[in-house]
Design a protein around this motif. Structure first.
Motif, PDB file in Angstrom:
ATOM      1  N   LEU A   1      -6.315   5.491  -0.503  1.00  9.38           N
ATOM      2  CA  LEU A   1      -6.385   4.107   0.300  1.00  9.38           C
ATOM      3  C   LEU A   1      -7.399   3.014   1.174  1.00  9.38           C
ATOM      4  O   LEU A   1      -9.012   3.852   1.550  1.00  9.38           O
ATOM      5  N   PRO A   2      -7.108   1.796   1.169  1.00  8.74           N
ATOM      6  CA  PRO A   2      -8.488   1.355   1.187  1.00  8.74           C
ATOM      7  C   PRO A   2      -9.020   1.350   2.543  1.00  8.74           C
ATOM      8  O   PRO A   2      -9.834   0.499   3.233  1.00  8.74           O
ATOM      9  N   ILE A   3      -9.636   2.611   3.173  1.00  7.04           N
ATOM     10  CA  ILE A   3      -9.698   2.641   4.633  1.00  7.04           C
ATOM     11  C   ILE A   3     -10.772   3.622   5.227  1.00  7.04           C
ATOM     12  O   ILE A   3     -11.398   4.033   5.731  1.00  7.04           O
ATOM     13  N   TRP A   4     -11.820   4.014   3.879  1.00  9.14           N
ATOM     14  CA  TRP A   4     -12.743   4.548   3.893  1.00  9.14           C
ATOM     15  C   TRP A   4     -14.099   3.819   3.837  1.00  9.14           C
ATOM     16  O   TRP A   4     -15.128   4.135   3.941  1.00  9.14           O
ATOM     17  N   GLY A   5     -14.281   2.214   4.145  1.00  7.61           N
ATOM     18  CA  GLY A   5     -15.502   1.999   3.871  1.00  7.61           C
ATOM     19  C   GLY A   5     -16.251   1.753   2.909  1.00  7.61           C
ATOM     20  O   GLY A   5     -17.329   0.848   2.200  1.00  7.61           O
ATOM     21  N   GLY A   6     -14.866   1.195   1.372  1.00  7.20           N
ATOM     22  CA  GLY A   6     -16.467   1.996   0.164  1.00  7.20           C
ATOM     23  C   GLY A   6     -15.772   0.010  -0.139  1.00  7.20           C
ATOM     24  O   GLY A   6     -15.364  -0.345   0.367  1.00  7.20           O
TER      25      GLY A   6
ATOM     26  N   PRO B   1       0.713  -1.243   0.290  1.00  6.39           N
ATOM     27  CA  PRO B   1      -0.113  -0.065  -0.202  1.00  6.39           C
ATOM     28  C   PRO B   1       0.970   0.934   0.099  1.00  6.39           C
ATOM     29  O   PRO B   1       0.232   1.923   0.304  1.00  6.39           O
ATOM     30  N   VAL B   2       2.201   1.215  -0.056  1.00  6.95           N
ATOM     31  CA  VAL B   2       2.646   2.336   0.107  1.00  6.95           C
ATOM     32  C   VAL B   2       2.788   2.976  -0.840  1.00  6.95           C
ATOM     33  O   VAL B   2       2.386   4.731  -0.702  1.00  6.95           O
ATOM     34  N   LEU B   3       1.886   3.130  -2.138  1.00  9.20           N
ATOM     35  CA  LEU B   3       1.871   4.300  -3.355  1.00  9.20           C
ATOM     36  C   LEU B   3       1.050   5.220  -3.163  1.00  9.20           C
ATOM     37  O   LEU B   3       0.641   6.393  -3.045  1.00  9.20           O
ATOM     38  N   ALA B   4      -0.171   4.451  -2.544  1.00  9.37           N
ATOM     39  CA  ALA B   4      -1.519   5.338  -1.499  1.00  9.37           C
ATOM     40  C   ALA B   4      -1.110   5.893  -0.037  1.00  9.37           C
ATOM     41  O   ALA B   4      -2.179   6.621  -0.077  1.00  9.37           O
ATOM     42  N   MET B   5       0.056   5.376  -0.131  1.00  7.61           N
ATOM     43  CA  MET B   5       0.071   6.166   1.577  1.00  7.61           C
ATOM     44  C   MET B   5       0.736   8.295   1.104  1.00  7.61           C
ATOM     45  O   MET B   5       0.878   8.997   1.812  1.00  7.61           O
TER      46      MET B   5
END
Length: 177
Positions: free
Chosen positions: A102-107, A92-96
């Motif tokens: 990042l896949p952290i928003w509940g989508g 997940p380095v690039l999305a940092m």
């Protein structure tokens, strides 16, 4: 999330929108887990809109979000090109360097969600992560500390891995590595 947490989240979103138009960011990201230590050199938000990494074992990845094109290589393999609508998440380095991706928003493609936001020093916000559904479980949670000026995740606990960003600098333009 109510009260101050919501205020911090709104501040975070505004800062991320501003960071997308900023300078290119160059940095190192250190990934660690039991038995794993990897360092990545990253160039993000280049003038052509590319996010690139090279690991210390010479793994390369380049992503152009506007075009959905991911180029990767492992050792001497020929780079591959895939059309993907989302940032690559392994690693997940690039999305940092684009925290809203990042896949952290509940989508529907995410595996975590932000359960709260709080300050983490001047110009920094800590996003506390939890599982998509059910009670909060520390093993399924994590956190991300975001620099609001640069729009970069400085520290992240994601699954069983820790990521730390160091040697951050900005530049107007640099040639490819």
């Amino acid at each position: 999330m109510v009260g101050e947490g919501l205020t911090y989240l709104v501040d975070f979103i505004g800062a991320m929108r501003n960071a997308r138009t900023g300078d290119m960011v160059l940095a190192k990201v250190h990934e660690s887990a039991p038995g794993v230590r990897i360092t990545y050199d990253v160039r993000a938000r280049t003038p052509e809109g590319t996010f690139e990494l090279v690991s210390d074992d010479n793994f390369r990845m380049s992503y152009r979000p506007a075009e959905g094109i991911l180029l990767g290589s492992e050792g001497s393999e020929t780079p591959r090109q895939d059309r993907r609508p989302h940032f690559p998440m392994t690693p997940p380095v690039l999305a940092m360097f684009s925290p809203l991706d990042l896949p952290i928003w509940g989508g529907p493609r995410d595996n975590r969600r932000v359960v709260s936001a709080e300050p983490d020093g001047p110009g920094r916000i800590r996003l506390i992560l939890g599982p998509l559904e059910g009670p909060e479980d520390p093993l399924l949670g994590g956190y991300a500390v975001v620099d609001l000026e640069l729009g970069v995740v400085l520290e992240m606990r994601y699954g069983d891995r820790d990521y730390v960003t160091t040697d951050i600098r900005t530049a107007s333009w640099m040639p490819s590595f």
